[in-house]
Design an enzyme around this catalytic site. Sequence first.
Site, PDB file in Angstrom:
ATOM      1  N   THR A  12       0.850  -1.229   0.056  1.00  0.00           N
ATOM      2  CA  THR A  12       0.126   0.109  -0.110  1.00  0.00           C
ATOM      3  C   THR A  12       1.002   1.265   0.017  1.00  0.00           C
ATOM      4  OG1 THR A  12      -0.326   0.221   2.577  1.00  0.00           O
ATOM      5  CG2 THR A  12      -1.806  -1.272   1.326  1.00  0.00           C
ATOM      6  N   SER A  16       5.543   5.818  -3.995  1.00  0.00           N
ATOM      7  CA  SER A  16       6.499   7.053  -3.547  1.00  0.00           C
ATOM      8  C   SER A  16       7.276   6.563  -2.339  1.00  0.00           C
ATOM      9  CB  SER A  16       5.686   8.434  -3.213  1.00  0.00           C
ATOM     10  OG  SER A  16       6.612   9.105  -2.484  1.00  0.00           O
ATOM     11  N   TYR A 150       0.761  11.212  15.375  1.00  0.00           N
ATOM     12  CA  TYR A 150       1.405  10.315  14.522  1.00  0.00           C
ATOM     13  C   TYR A 150       1.926   9.217  15.362  1.00  0.00           C
ATOM     14  CZ  TYR A 150       5.089   8.802  11.281  1.00  0.00           C
ATOM     15  OH  TYR A 150       5.979   7.921  10.491  1.00  0.00           O
TER      16      TYR A 150
HETATM   17  N1  LIG Z   1      10.212   9.014   5.692  1.00  0.00           N
HETATM   18  C1  LIG Z   1      10.513   8.758   6.969  1.00  0.00           C
HETATM   19  O1  LIG Z   1      11.269   9.326   7.674  1.00  0.00           O
HETATM   20  C2  LIG Z   1       9.699   7.415   7.805  1.00  0.00           C
HETATM   21  C3  LIG Z   1      10.031   7.123   8.948  1.00  0.00           C
HETATM   22  C4  LIG Z   1       9.269   6.407   9.848  1.00  0.00           C
HETATM   23  C5  LIG Z   1       7.987   5.644   9.225  1.00  0.00           C
HETATM   24  N2  LIG Z   1       7.787   6.165   7.900  1.00  0.00           N
HETATM   25  C6  LIG Z   1       6.462   5.632   7.272  1.00  0.00           C
HETATM   26  O2  LIG Z   1       6.635   5.089   5.980  1.00  0.00           O
HETATM   27  C7  LIG Z   1       5.606   5.132   5.199  1.00  0.00           C
HETATM   28  C8  LIG Z   1       5.977   5.568   4.021  1.00  0.00           C
HETATM   29  O3  LIG Z   1       6.444   6.997   4.067  1.00  0.00           O
HETATM   30  P1  LIG Z   1       7.537   7.620   3.212  1.00  0.00           P
HETATM   31  O4  LIG Z   1       8.378   8.379   3.890  1.00  0.00           O
HETATM   32  O5  LIG Z   1       7.877   6.649   2.163  1.00  0.00           O
HETATM   33  O6  LIG Z   1       6.574   8.670   2.692  1.00  0.00           O
HETATM   34  P2  LIG Z   1       5.867   8.869   1.072  1.00  0.00           P
HETATM   35  O7  LIG Z   1       7.323   8.989   0.273  1.00  0.00           O
HETATM   36  O8  LIG Z   1       5.072  10.130   1.232  1.00  0.00           O
HETATM   37  O9  LIG Z   1       5.158   7.605   0.742  1.00  0.00           O
HETATM   38  C9  LIG Z   1       3.922   7.629   1.242  1.00  0.00           C
HETATM   39  C10 LIG Z   1       3.091   6.933   0.282  1.00  0.00           C
HETATM   40  O10 LIG Z   1       1.730   6.446   1.121  1.00  0.00           O
HETATM   41  C11 LIG Z   1       0.832   6.983   0.214  1.00  0.00           C
HETATM   42  N3  LIG Z   1      -0.302   7.407   0.839  1.00  0.00           N
HETATM   43  C12 LIG Z   1      -0.513   8.159   1.869  1.00  0.00           C
HETATM   44  N4  LIG Z   1      -1.927   8.243   2.227  1.00  0.00           N
HETATM   45  C13 LIG Z   1      -2.566   7.406   1.467  1.00  0.00           C
HETATM   46  C14 LIG Z   1      -3.841   7.083   1.455  1.00  0.00           C
HETATM   47  N5  LIG Z   1      -4.897   7.744   2.100  1.00  0.00           N
HETATM   48  N6  LIG Z   1      -4.187   5.955   0.592  1.00  0.00           N
HETATM   49  C15 LIG Z   1      -3.233   5.110  -0.092  1.00  0.00           C
HETATM   50  N7  LIG Z   1      -1.986   5.782  -0.185  1.00  0.00           N
HETATM   51  C16 LIG Z   1      -1.622   6.943   0.745  1.00  0.00           C
HETATM   52  C17 LIG Z   1       1.365   8.065  -0.499  1.00  0.00           C
HETATM   53  O11 LIG Z   1       0.495   8.645  -1.558  1.00  0.00           O
HETATM   54  P3  LIG Z   1       0.859  10.187  -2.317  1.00  0.00           P
HETATM   55  O12 LIG Z   1       2.039   9.835  -2.791  1.00  0.00           O
HETATM   56  O13 LIG Z   1      -0.303  10.341  -2.746  1.00  0.00           O
HETATM   57  O14 LIG Z   1       1.116  11.006  -1.140  1.00  0.00           O
HETATM   58  C18 LIG Z   1       2.822   7.653  -0.886  1.00  0.00           C
HETATM   59  O15 LIG Z   1       2.636   6.526  -1.881  1.00  0.00           O
HETATM   60  C19 LIG Z   1       4.586   5.837   6.237  1.00  0.00           C
HETATM   61  O16 LIG Z   1       3.675   5.077   6.746  1.00  0.00           O
HETATM   62  C20 LIG Z   1       5.573   6.492   7.289  1.00  0.00           C
HETATM   63  O17 LIG Z   1       4.703   6.650   8.121  1.00  0.00           O
HETATM   64  C21 LIG Z   1       8.291   7.057   7.333  1.00  0.00           C
END
Ligand SMILES: NC(=O)c1ccc[n+]([C@@H]2O[C@H](COP(=O)([O-])OP(=O)(O)OC[C@H]3O[C@@H](n4cnc5c(N)ncnc54)[C@H](OP(=O)(O)O)[C@@H]3O)[C@@H](O)[C@H]2O)c1
Length: 253
Positions: A12, A16, A150
């Site tokens: 899911t 990105s 969060y």
């Molecule tokens: N980056 C960090 O530092 C970090 C650290 C700890 C945990 N995380 C976790 O890692 C996961 C991925 O985050 P990321 O850092 O890779 O950020 P990201 O690049 O923004 O990726 C998030 C992905 O989830 C999608 N998304 C968000 N809301 C959604 C929804 N309602 N329905 C379907 N898809 C949805 C986004 O789509 P859009 O492109 O349309 O927004 C994007 O494809 C998240 O759960 C985040 O909390 C990230």
Amino acid sequence: MKRLETKVALITGGNSGIGYATAQEFIAQGARVIFTGRDAAAVAVAAHALGEQAHGLVSDAGVMDDLRRLPAQVQPLADKLDILFVNAGVAFFSPVSGADETHFDDIMRINFKGAYFTVQQLLPLLREGASIIFNTSVNASVGMPNSGVYAASKAAVLALGRVLATELAPQGIRVNCISPGPVETPVYGKLGLPQEQLDGFAQVLSQKVLLKRFGQPGEIAKTAVFLASDEASFITGTELTVDGGIAVNAVLN
Ligand SMILES: NC(=O)c1ccc[n+]([C@@H]2O[C@H](COP(=O)([O-])OP(=O)(O)OC[C@H]3O[C@@H](n4cnc5c(N)ncnc54)[C@H](OP(=O)(O)O)[C@@H]3O)[C@@H](O)[C@H]2O)c1
């Protein structure tokens, strides 16, 4: 033989960041990947870039009707799933004193309710012996200011992971969580902060990481490959922290 040969994965939020990198890594290891995203154009771009082993579906993790429809969208592509990476998530930050109900509901609806019902709806498609991986966060376990909702959303997912590990063990389904520290993804650009403030935030955060840098999405993806593969066949109900040591750096550094 590649590590995920013959396996079918659903990711899911795969258009990105960590989800996209994991799709790339799963495919490199021989898997076929179905991924979701909420934005049709972004999903199409990612599906094209990932190639013929990837199939993109438009499905919003924050909308119950979309989650109810998901199994019917998946079924023409795969009878059964071997791997489910519950990754879609958002990050918004506010002190408790300033947070409104929308802030609370938006995060909880996508990060926790979305994760919960994604698994519930896809359970009938999971093969015996499948692997579920939740993308959580070190924020669940530390007291970072402004991260109240969060952090709670990710702590809720960690709790769900432990419960599901026990509920699904009779079917041989393993359930684990990856808790990343700061990872360089587009998520930071979605915080609504000016670039200067973002750079300052990144600088401070990097210094807190023992390895003095942000993680790369591929480093989380490789952890997901491990948990999804047969190499992790005796691992269930656990949290793997992948954070460059930030969570153990609370006092002196
Ligand atoms: N980056 C960090 O530092 C970090 C650290 C700890 C945990 N995380 C976790 O890692 C996961 C991925 O985050 P990321 O850092 O890779 O950020 P990201 O690049 O923004 O990726 C998030 C992905 O989830 C999608 N998304 C968000 N809301 C959604 C929804 N309602 N329905 C379907 N898809 C949805 C986004 O789509 P859009 O492109 O349309 O927004 C994007 O494809 C998240 O759960 C985040 O909390 C990230």
